[in-house]
Scaffold this motif. Sequence first.
Motif, short mmCIF file in Angstrom:
data_model
loop_
_atom_site.label_atom_id
_atom_site.label_comp_id
_atom_site.label_asym_id
_atom_site.label_seq_id
_atom_site.Cartn_x
_atom_site.Cartn_y
_atom_site.Cartn_z
N SER A 201 0.84 -1.20 0.00
CA SER A 201 0.00 0.00 0.00
C SER A 201 0.87 1.25 0.00
O SER A 201 2.05 1.21 0.35
CB SER A 201 -0.90 0.01 1.23
N LEU A 202 0.26 2.36 -0.38
CA LEU A 202 0.99 3.63 -0.39
C LEU A 202 1.46 4.00 1.02
O LEU A 202 2.58 4.49 1.21
CB LEU A 202 0.09 4.73 -0.96
N GLU A 203 0.62 3.75 2.01
CA GLU A 203 0.98 4.09 3.39
C GLU A 203 2.18 3.28 3.87
O GLU A 203 3.10 3.83 4.49
CB GLU A 203 -0.23 3.86 4.32
N ALA A 204 2.16 1.98 3.56
CA ALA A 204 3.29 1.14 3.98
C ALA A 204 4.56 1.54 3.26
O ALA A 204 5.65 1.58 3.86
CB ALA A 204 2.96 -0.33 3.71
N ALA A 205 4.45 1.86 1.98
CA ALA A 205 5.62 2.28 1.22
C ALA A 205 6.18 3.60 1.75
O ALA A 205 7.40 3.78 1.82
CB ALA A 205 5.26 2.42 -0.26
#
Length: 654
Positions: free
Chosen positions: A414-418
């Motif tokens: 996900s964008l948040e994890a990245a």
Amino acid sequence: MSRKLLLSLVAALALAVLGGLLWMQGSGPQSGAGYRAEAQAFLQQGDLRSARVALMNAAKAEPDNVETYLTQAKVSLDLFDSAGALAALNRAQALGASKGATAHLWGHAYWLEGELDSAQAALQRPDIPDRNKAYALRIAARVAMDKGDLAQAQSYFDAGLQMAPRDSQLWTDLARLRFVQADQKGAIEAVDYAFKLDPQNVRALEFRGRLMRSQFGVVASLPWFERGLQLNPVDVPLLEEYGLSLGDAGRYRDMLAIARKIISLDHNNAKAYYMQAVLAARAGEYELASRILPKAGPNFAQVPAAMLLNAICAYELGNYNKAVDHLQELLGLQPRNRRVRMLLAQALYRAGDPLGALDTIREIASRPDADSYSLILTARAFEASDQPLRASAPLDDGALATFRPALPLPEPISLEAAAFEAQRDPNNARIVLPYIRLLAAEGNNDAAWGEAVRLQKANPGVADAHFIVGDIEMARGNTAAALAAYEQARQISFTEPVMLRLVDALVRLDRQKDAGETLSAYLQYNPTNLTALRLAGYRHLDTGNWADAIRMLEHVRKRLGNNDAILLANLARAYAGAGQMERAIGYARTAYDIAPANAMVTKIYGQLELKRGKRPKAAVELLQKARSMMPDNQEVAAQLRRAVAIYQKSAERQ
């Protein structure tokens, strides 16, 4: 000459030979020391295999000599024979060799065996002598790399180089770490320094060849492998890399000769059997290839290249379900591999699972950079799953023979994890690049551009850092800035994606000559690359250079077969331009049989029937169909009017 005299001469000759043999036996190294001296002479020549034989003789002559077994262990390690090294180390230890003094060798052997924890334990012993610590740190770094701890590996290399700053092997393995970190420029600098320190370092030459293959292409790598083989003609890793590169360069007979040489040295060499299987598959002997590949052994069967070859053989032999199994397993290992995803969708379609094919291909076909083949496959799958109305849109998109540089597939996070990972290590290209790609995929090009430019400045030796800047600049409409970034990437690694983007940017800037030169430069180093050959063929079509277009597109067809309607339609155009109308009609007809709902294929077939003039009614019908699919195309409308007029005249005459 009398029979008696002849017998006397034969007897004399036999006695002379026997005397020579007795003299050789008498003067040969009978003692362990003599055999060890012989082994050292072979080692100075780089002949590890002869040295190993001499050491085996030394062990037989003097079975209690510790030094013999320690040298045997070192030679076995240099030959990547971990089992032989461990056997020699066990014998040396039984004879009193210190575990601390040999810990670097134990760690090396365990690492080659894949026993990483045992290797780490051996290499972290506190009683390793100073003379062996740099060696131990080098192997510890390789263990850390295999465990995925690149920061720890870097710290080991730093410590090792403080102790032995001119250790050529340390610099060679540091180059490997930099390459894994995507720092191609740093890797080249490190391995070049390793070679400068020791021009006889075949491992440095081998890795430099691999870097050249990555940087420019297979042809550029060959001189480096050949230089290494001049130093050691029987070095198996060098022969493996050389043979694989020869195959990629289209030199198949030479590749086969190398494969046979490897097998003569190492009867169970997996890569040599893989080379032979590849050659069989490229010759269309898929059943033979599927029989050869198992000889590579069960461990090699899990290597991605072998999995892909197994899948291709199964597909070509009609075992579509088996091909699906292989490709699904491979896609699990490489979820962002476009080629594997495409092949899996194709295999699912052939296996009678069009919905599965649609689910697999959707990630490629739904993107703006979708290629014509993925769109045609999508259309076929829609038709096969009773959704004919949904088939027309992808076919319209794929109606033109164009090349769209492919963007990387979405990241599996996900964008948040990245974003969280990128904040933890903001200058690590391997970690930050997925975050930038996800930002761009969501349309946030300004934020992606800011991150990309910052990463580019922090990683000038990383090709992908320049590459991502180019992609984002292109998305923002800044073609000149994108070209500059792609040129920087090219200086580090001139790969297929870089070439495609350079050609695309140059064409957009109307620099056709530079685009052609860029493509030619890439083909010079990668003469069998199908994407480059196809693109070059299409460019020759556009300029009316029919002979070169035919030559390049035929090369692609022979490799891919007669299943690509777009390729066959363009071959038809090329043959028609060269005045070979019957052959042109044959290819056009085959393309139409494959994709009768494709507007471009239908148009070309109709145009060629009109030009040939033998079937005016067929020309009218085809151009009418093309007109219905391309109602705004004035060229098709004009050709249809001409075809109707010709048909009416022929009908009147009849």
